[in-house]
Scaffold this active site. Structure first.
Site, short mmCIF file in Angstrom:
data_model
loop_
_atom_site.label_atom_id
_atom_site.label_comp_id
_atom_site.label_asym_id
_atom_site.label_seq_id
_atom_site.Cartn_x
_atom_site.Cartn_y
_atom_site.Cartn_z
N ASP A 67 3.13 4.51 -14.25
CA ASP A 67 2.48 5.87 -14.52
C ASP A 67 3.30 6.81 -15.49
O ASP A 67 4.25 6.33 -15.73
CB ASP A 67 1.98 6.52 -13.31
CG ASP A 67 3.13 6.47 -12.13
OD1 ASP A 67 4.25 6.10 -12.53
OD2 ASP A 67 2.93 7.01 -10.97
N HIS A 137 -0.63 8.19 -1.85
CA HIS A 137 -0.83 7.83 -3.38
C HIS A 137 0.04 6.64 -3.40
O HIS A 137 1.21 6.49 -3.17
CB HIS A 137 -0.70 8.89 -4.30
CG HIS A 137 0.55 9.19 -4.78
ND1 HIS A 137 0.75 10.65 -5.15
CD2 HIS A 137 1.94 8.57 -4.65
CE1 HIS A 137 2.13 10.87 -5.74
NE2 HIS A 137 2.73 9.79 -5.26
P1 PGA Z 1 9.56 9.29 -4.29
O1 PGA Z 1 8.01 9.12 -4.92
O2 PGA Z 1 9.95 7.97 -4.45
O3 PGA Z 1 10.16 10.39 -5.21
O4 PGA Z 1 9.37 9.77 -2.89
C1 PGA Z 1 6.96 8.10 -4.37
C2 PGA Z 1 5.99 8.40 -5.14
O5 PGA Z 1 5.41 9.52 -5.16
O6 PGA Z 1 5.21 7.45 -5.35
#
Ligand code: PGA
Length: 239
Positions: A67, A137
């Site tokens: 993404d 998500h």
């Molecule tokens: P993080 O994000 O690894 O910073 O917790 C995970 C995500 O939002 O997919």
């Protein structure tokens, strides 16, 4: 679904990196889907170290990031492009031409999404590495994303925007992102989901043990035949 619980996040990083190294040893031209965020930082560190020690060679590897933000230029420190260069790509011998990232600055974002889908169709993902958001998500597939969703522009939820710490304040966090879809991710031959820390425990339990629910996009992973979940003790505490 195989669930691996490690003592701490360093060991989680080692397990994740070793899965990638093994994959590349087995197939030099492996195709990886890669995440950003806090969770995979340790994994990238281990991979950089393994590369320096010549335990892995990225020469023929292809990557697709999951993404990117819409409207954030590459040289912005919060862009996923910047993150990937900083923590991974500039330290290894991957060919620039084999690195694929969604361009959230593209004039025509729909065209950009279709182009990504087309490329992904040609190059099957061997392993997709994923993190999970507090709202469940995966990539930027926010709650409500359907099983059939493909690469597209998505509105980011307030919760997701609040958790993006690389911007000075919430107002600067983009309201939109681009993401591989659920369907796109589910086409990967293997999926590795990573989560660490107690704040992820509740959503991990819901995603892995609850019913499949479009409001918890990570729960779709229950439908994939080859998923490895790597958790540290804290993220696994509600299982
Ligand atoms: P993080 O994000 O690894 O910073 O917790 C995970 C995500 O939002 O997919």
């Amino acid at each position: 679904m195989k669930i691996i619980i490690t003592k701490n996040k360093q060991l989680l990083a080692t397990r994740a990196a070793n899965i990638i190294i093994k994959q590349i040893k087995k197939k030099k031209s492996s195709v990886l889907a890669l995440p950003t965020g806090n969770t995979p930082l340790g994994m990238y560190k281990k991979l950089r170290k393994a590369y320096r020690a010549r335990r892995v060679n990225f020469k023929n590897v292809t990557t697709f990031n999951l993404d990117e933000y819409v409207g954030v230029p590459h040289n912005h420190k919060a862009s996923f492009y910047y993150y990937m260069q900083k923590y991974f790509f500039k330290h290894i011998n991957i060919k620039q031409a084999n690195i694929h990232m969604l361009d959230g600055m593209a004039k025509n974002l729909k065209k950009e999404s279709l182009k990504y889908e087309k490329m992904l169709k040609k190059k099957k993902i061997d392993i997709a590495i994923l993190g999970i958001g507090l709202n469940g998500h995966i990539a930027f597939n926010e709650p409500g994303s359907t099983f059939k969703s493909k690469t597209r522009v998505i509105h980011l939820t307030l919760e997701t925007r609040r958790s993006q710490k690389d911007f000075k304040n919430l107002r600067q966090v983009p309201k939109k992102g681009m993401t591989m879809g659920i369907y796109t991710i589910m086409q990967a031959k293997k999926i590795v989901l990573l989560a660490s820390g107690k704040e992820k425990a509740e959503i991990i339990a819901k995603a892995l043990k609850g019913k499949i629910d479009k409001n918890i996009p990570a729960s779709y992973l229950q439908l994939h035949p080859k998923v490895i979940v790597i958790l540290d003790k804290q993220a696994a505490k509600d299982l």
